[in-house]
Write an enzyme that holds these catalytic residues in place. Structure first.
Site: not given
Ligand code: ARG
Length: 462
Positions: A291, A278, A286, A284, A157
């Site tokens: 993704e 970014s 990323n 940043k 969970h």
């Protein structure tokens, strides 16, 4: 051009719009190698059976060989207005060798021709993807071997549950990819039957030998029933399903990599090679790659559902709807290959932040189950009683702002006097991980056993 040889019954020139809708050459041109290979095998068999002369066969053979060279060197661009790759190559061959070229299509239809070309493409792609899966499994196994003692919170969970080691976690993915590999291989075997010689739908009156073409093309045997063969796209559906399942696994791994590289976790660091910046926030870094792998799972699932939907209402045998089978498969195969290549690099290059993982184990009383197991094993308590006592110990730790593994013996005994001396050591998170020695469990020895087992398997498959 194709009109002349493929449309005896059609008198007027076809509309531009029809051509745009109808022509598959813009996308099925990637099948040129399979088409030429199939035609060479077919022509060889026609000659061996005495259906075409040796002279015709030799002209076809050398013509097709030249065409292959022309396509590969970019001289023959496959961008004409021929309906599909089959027509484009046949037209070119006829331009080159005249009547011999016109004899190539004896005892064959584009229906069995496309079934053959596409099946060869799917079989080749299956092999390519399978090899990349093996490389990914190998990389995961290497990371696992180095991290069989790197503890981190195992979760259910998405809540801290029990301590496991990072190697064990990686091996879970290696196991998924092993199943994927086996699924691709079993599809390969199931579909390794030759469609050529089925002609339009009913076979042919010519004295062909399908065993010859099957052998030449590396299939196990000719397919059983011609009507089924020209109607069948199960092999395409199988590769789409196999890719979807594999990408679903890759997507779950990607999701974890994204999570673990966030500031809240910091369990792994992706190499700068595999991260992007970014355009506005200079600080940043990323995780675009995982993704995208997660995102691309959506499009391969779409391709699977699209073909299932195309096929579901079709009467036997060939229907032009089936031309819609290709683009999705090409796209899924391209996606799968690129994704596997990138994933392998990214896993090999990522940094595992062992300290951060170990620190995270101090949150959530991960070894609580060990106390309950101790009371059952050593003190003969019924599990439910042991469970309640442990719950009280967890409450005490919470009150004190400590993890259960940080409580002293006196504190433990204040809850239940039956808790003996050895327990403090038992509640250590690494000890807890190593206590799970049952077969397939997380203990370092068991993890290393799984590493060895996968290595032995890889040794056999490679
Ligand atoms: N381009 C067609 C396809 O991809 C080839 C088969 C055409 N057969 C036919 N009878 N029109 O499905």
């Amino acid at each position: 051009m194709s009109k002349k040889i493929a449309s005896a019954r059609i008198s007027t020139k076809s509309s531009k719009l029809l051509q745009e809708l109808n022509n598959s050459l813009p996308f099925d041109k990637v099948l040129y190698r399979e088409d030429i290979e199939g035609s060479r095998a077919h022509a060889y068999m026609l000659c061996e059976q005495g259906i075409i002369s040796k002279e015709d066969y030799e002209q076809i053979e050398s013509g097709l060989y030249e065409i292959l060279g022309e396509v590969e060197s970019g001289i023959f661009k496959l961008d004409g207005d021929d309906e599909d790759i089959h027509m484009a190559i046949e037209v070119r061959l006829t331009e080159k060798v005249g009547d011999a070229g016109k004899r190539l299509h004896t005892a064959r239809s584009r229906n069995d021709q496309v079934a053959l070309d596409f099946r060869l493409y799917v079989q080749n792609s299956t092999k390519n993807i399978s090899e990349l899966l093996l490389e990914n499994i190998e990389t995961l196994v290497n990371v696992a071997e180095k991290n069989a003692d790197t503890i981190l919170p195992g979760m259910t969970h998405l809540q801290h549950a029990q301590p496991i080691n990072f190697g064990y976690h990686m091996l879970a993915y290696a196991s998924m990819f092993k199943r994927d590999y086996e699924r691709f291989m079993s599809s390969f075997e199931r579909n390794n039957y030759s469609p050529i010689g089925c002609a339009a739908l009913a076979g042919t009156p010519h004295p062909i030998n399908r065993q010859t073409t099957s052998d030449k093309l590396g299939f196990n045997a000719p397919t059983l029933n011609c009507l089924d063969t020209v109607s069948d796209r199960d092999f395409a559906l199988e590769i789409l399903f196999n890719i979807s399942t594999m990408m679903m696994h890759m997507s779950r791994l990607s999701e974890e990599l994204i999570l673990w590289s966030s500031a809240e976790f910091k369990w792994i660091t992706l190499s700068d090679r595999h991260a992007t910046g970014s355009s506005i926030m200079p600080q940043k870094k990323n995780p675009d790659i995982p993704e995208l792998l997660r995102g691309k799972t959506g499009r391969v699932n779409g391709n699977l559902v699209a073909l299932l939907t195309v096929m579901k209402g079709l009467p036997l045998a060939y229907n032009k709807d089936m031309q819609e089978d290709k683009e999705g498969v090409f796209d899924s195969v391209r996606t799968a290959i690129l994704s596997l290549q990138v994933l392998e690099e990214m896993i090999a290059d990522m940094r595992v932040n062992k300290e951060a993982m170990e620190r995270a184990c101090m949150v959530g009383h991960l070894s609580a189950t060990d106390l309950a197991d101790y009371l059952v094993k050593e003190k003969g308590l019924p599990f439910r009683d042991a469970y309640h006592i442990t719950g009280n110990v967890v409450n005490l730790a919470e009150e004190k702002g400590l993890d259960i593994s940080e409580l002293s013996l006196a504190e433990l005994q204040s809850i239940d006097a039956r808790i003996g001396e050895g327990v403090v050591a038992l509640l250590d998170n690494r000890a807890s991980m190593n206590a799970r020695q049952s077969e397939g469990g997380t203990a370092t020895v068991r993890t290393l056993e799984q590493v060895e087992s996968l290595k032995a398997w890889l040794g056999k498959e490679k």
